[in-house]
Design a protein around this motif. Sequence first.
Motif, mmCIF file in Angstrom:
data_model
loop_
_atom_site.group_PDB
_atom_site.id
_atom_site.type_symbol
_atom_site.label_atom_id
_atom_site.label_comp_id
_atom_site.label_asym_id
_atom_site.label_seq_id
_atom_site.Cartn_x
_atom_site.Cartn_y
_atom_site.Cartn_z
ATOM 1 N N THR A 138 0.722 -1.833 -0.487
ATOM 2 C CA THR A 138 0.233 0.186 -0.065
ATOM 3 C C THR A 138 1.014 0.859 -0.102
ATOM 4 N N GLN A 143 3.918 8.930 -2.267
ATOM 5 C CA GLN A 143 4.110 7.611 -3.350
ATOM 6 C C GLN A 143 2.814 8.478 -3.900
ATOM 7 N N GLY A 166 16.283 4.944 0.489
ATOM 8 C CA GLY A 166 14.875 3.958 1.109
ATOM 9 C C GLY A 166 12.905 4.784 1.372
ATOM 10 N N LYS A 169 11.320 4.953 -4.290
ATOM 11 C CA LYS A 169 11.508 5.097 -5.537
ATOM 12 C C LYS A 169 10.963 4.695 -6.042
ATOM 13 N N THR A 170 11.762 3.157 -6.047
ATOM 14 C CA THR A 170 11.665 2.154 -6.923
ATOM 15 C C THR A 170 10.068 2.032 -6.909
ATOM 16 N N ASP A 490 19.181 -2.708 -1.595
ATOM 17 C CA ASP A 490 18.014 -2.946 -0.686
ATOM 18 C C ASP A 490 18.442 -3.734 0.585
ATOM 19 N N ARG A 527 21.475 2.628 3.018
ATOM 20 C CA ARG A 527 22.513 1.289 2.825
ATOM 21 C C ARG A 527 22.151 0.262 4.431
ATOM 22 N N ARG A 530 16.851 0.476 6.401
ATOM 23 C CA ARG A 530 15.967 0.680 5.882
ATOM 24 C C ARG A 530 15.492 -0.807 6.567
ATOM 25 N N PHE A 531 14.860 -1.586 7.206
ATOM 26 C CA PHE A 531 13.748 -2.698 7.654
ATOM 27 C C PHE A 531 14.108 -2.378 8.768
HETATM 28 N N1 LIG Z 1 4.773 1.820 0.297
HETATM 29 C C1 LIG Z 1 5.446 0.786 0.715
HETATM 30 N N2 LIG Z 1 5.447 0.056 2.132
HETATM 31 C C2 LIG Z 1 5.972 -0.422 2.723
HETATM 32 N N3 LIG Z 1 7.678 -0.980 1.960
HETATM 33 C C3 LIG Z 1 7.571 -0.109 1.160
HETATM 34 C C4 LIG Z 1 6.615 0.926 0.569
HETATM 35 N N4 LIG Z 1 7.182 1.033 -0.724
HETATM 36 C C5 LIG Z 1 8.545 0.862 -0.587
HETATM 37 N N5 LIG Z 1 8.915 0.087 -0.023
HETATM 38 C C6 LIG Z 1 9.827 -0.846 0.817
HETATM 39 O O1 LIG Z 1 10.904 -0.160 1.139
HETATM 40 C C7 LIG Z 1 12.084 -0.718 0.471
HETATM 41 C C8 LIG Z 1 13.148 0.291 -0.033
HETATM 42 O O2 LIG Z 1 12.545 0.758 -1.048
HETATM 43 P P1 LIG Z 1 13.398 1.224 -2.689
HETATM 44 O O3 LIG Z 1 13.933 -0.025 -2.860
HETATM 45 O O4 LIG Z 1 12.501 1.554 -3.776
HETATM 46 O O5 LIG Z 1 14.234 3.043 -2.339
HETATM 47 P P2 LIG Z 1 14.196 3.873 -3.004
HETATM 48 O O6 LIG Z 1 13.945 4.924 -2.928
HETATM 49 O O7 LIG Z 1 14.875 3.736 -4.622
HETATM 50 O O8 LIG Z 1 15.965 3.513 -2.417
HETATM 51 P P3 LIG Z 1 17.305 3.433 -2.090
HETATM 52 O O9 LIG Z 1 16.987 5.038 -2.580
HETATM 53 O O10 LIG Z 1 17.827 4.050 -0.886
HETATM 54 O O11 LIG Z 1 17.686 3.087 -2.942
HETATM 55 C C9 LIG Z 1 11.913 -1.956 0.075
HETATM 56 O O12 LIG Z 1 11.954 -2.765 0.472
HETATM 57 C C10 LIG Z 1 10.501 -1.270 -0.315
HETATM 58 O O13 LIG Z 1 9.645 -2.670 -0.840
#
Ligand SMILES: Nc1ncnc2c1ncn2[C@@H]1O[C@H](COP(=O)(O)OP(=O)(O)OP(=O)(O)O)[C@@H](O)[C@H]1O
Length: 675
Positions: A138, A143, A166, A169-170, A490, A527, A530-531
């Motif tokens: 969600t 986002q 984190g 963005k992806t 990630d 890095r 993130r979790f």
């Molecule tokens: N809405 C959401 N709810 C829960 N988890 C999410 C949500 N959106 C993304 N995530 C999780 O958050 C983590 C980080 O997301 P992502 O890799 O897209 O970040 P990023 O902004 O691209 O990071 P970076 O710039 O550091 O590479 C991923 O494990 C992703 O699955």
Amino acid sequence: MATSRFATVALNVPLLPPLTYRIAETMSPCVGDRCVVPLGRRQEVGLIVALSDQTTIDPKKQKTIIRLLNETEPVSEIWLKLTRFAADYYQHSWGEVSIAALPTFFKTKPGPKYEQSLERLRKPYKEKKIDKPSGVLTLNDEQQLAVEAVDHAKGFAPYVLHGVTGSGKTEVYLRMMESLFIKKPDAQVLFLVPEINLTPQLEARIRNHFPDKPMASLHSGLANGERAKAWLAAKEKRIQILVGTRMAIFSDMPNLGLIVVDEEHDLSYKAGDGIRYSARDLAIKLAQLRQIPVILGSATPSLETWSRVKNGHYNLLSLTKRAVPGASLPTLSVVNPKNKKLIKGLTPEVIDAISETLQKKEQVIIFLNRRGYAPVLTCPSCGWLSKCPHCSTYAVYHKFHGKLVCHHCGWSIPVYSRCPDCGNVDLLPMGAGTQRIEETLEQLWPQARILRIDRDTTQRKNAAKEAFDAVHAGEVDILVGTQMVAKGHDFQKVSLVVVLNIDAQLVSSNPRSEERAFANLMQVAGRAGRFGLPAKMVVQSRFGDREIFAALAQQDYNRYADHLLKVRKEENSVPFVCQALLMADDANIGKALEFLKQALKVGTDLLEQQQNESVVIYDPIPMALMKLADKERAQLLVEASSRVAMGRFLRHWYRQLCEIGTSVHWTMDVDPMDV
Ligand SMILES: Nc1ncnc2c1ncn2[C@@H]1O[C@H](COP(=O)(O)OP(=O)(O)OP(=O)(O)O)[C@@H](O)[C@H]1O
Ligand SMILES: [Zn+2]
């Protein structure tokens, strides 16, 4: 329809405008077709850029197209416009850019097995397995807002997706793609990434999200055949998603509906030799030509991009918090190594932090932007240093291979067992690279599983992927590496990031060095944690009181970017001016400088003639790394207050430079990354 009798053909030759050739009666070419034509005594593959019924060329001098290569669709008008724009902007002939932009297969004269090869290229991609169906996340409000903004966009719409590391963005890119596919099921997406090493993880994520959408990747790690295959599949709409490094900007995707440029600040979007284009900047142009949205994403946008947000050219989409519930950004401490009791270069604070993290069975990243064992080997008795004989720099000591290696020209020799000058047997490595830190870690924490990732450990195909997989699988306790470990990954269990030796970047004379150091620090900080693990970042630096660390502590990109922009504005430097660099090299620096002096004279006269007061040319100077691979190098900087003024000057100046007729080798870099 009457068939045209003449074709204008772009050829890969510097300065050569497209040439006119007669079309044989049996041929009916289209604009955008490739063909083989005579050029002097050679035969070359060219690209038809226009057709006409007449020519002013003397019939006796007219030459005829030898072979038309229209077994594939012609390249699109938009592709031609893009390459033409790039040619004008980066000061090359249209043919140089357009032919160079084609995969090797399509710019080489067909051999006897051309048809069979084409058939092979068109074979469908093997189905790749989907790891696991990805659960639907969600989106959080920010986002959601970002996805909706792009969903409602009409025509050309440039966006900057600025999201802390984190922040998901992806996930946002994926949803943007998803809403495009809902509206246009056959749309195509171009997804640019800075580094090949980031493609496997991303590809897997995209594949899981869109199991039904055919996709391919395009990057320099592929063999020629594979590149041609991906390019053709994109062109013939057999794939809908293309993930690629900068070269992918020259793919020709007829149904292109969205461009994503991930980590838009990354330097590798700018080509460092040949035609020095910026794939990020061309992505903007391509989106404009196609009238589609383009997303530049980053946690640390480049200052060029940030200033365009500030002046309203780009729309800003912000993600201000980490996406995973409970995840937070690491807390920062900066430790001054001065007057500390160091153990092999590490402060007690760093050592304690590592021990604690290992005890908790969490992972550590050690970031050090320098590969090899030691940047230089020295003789303490006579002062000998391991200079590269071909460059004005030192050869780096690689202990495990027992070699001295120049990272600039590649020169290497087995390491000396005694000083080549005085015979002393105790040669001393000075400073530390990733290999030495790895060795130190092994000594201090013999039980820990330590993995080094840098260019030396990842040369073999798939080596980088396997290494990162090991980290993801929890098989590694301490990951030590260069920038490669900072980008994009990630990681689940990293809770400590240690940064060593960032100071070199903070005292560099290169004005962009600090901007890059900040991006590196923000990315590597990103890095950790993130979790949901509480995370720490420890930086060893003598400059703890600098603005850069205050901004880093808050993870406040905006504050630091605004600060840097203010400084740049005061200094009237990039991005408030445009730059071009004329670079000359020769066996002898004197001759290179001599040529640049002539160039300066020609340029100054031209500016006077043009009454062009928006352009300034500086005096020629030797480059910072003056000698490279036995070439001595000098440069001449040109600055202009606008791109238009710069373009008008460069076009004429370039022609006049060609007329100087020098034996000195020279090149032009428009929007150089380093001056
Ligand atoms: N809405 C959401 N709810 C829960 N988890 C999410 C949500 N959106 C993304 N995530 C999780 O958050 C983590 C980080 O997301 P992502 O890799 O897209 O970040 P990023 O902004 O691209 O990071 P970076 O710039 O550091 O590479 C991923 O494990 C992703 O699955
Ligand atoms: Zn060298």
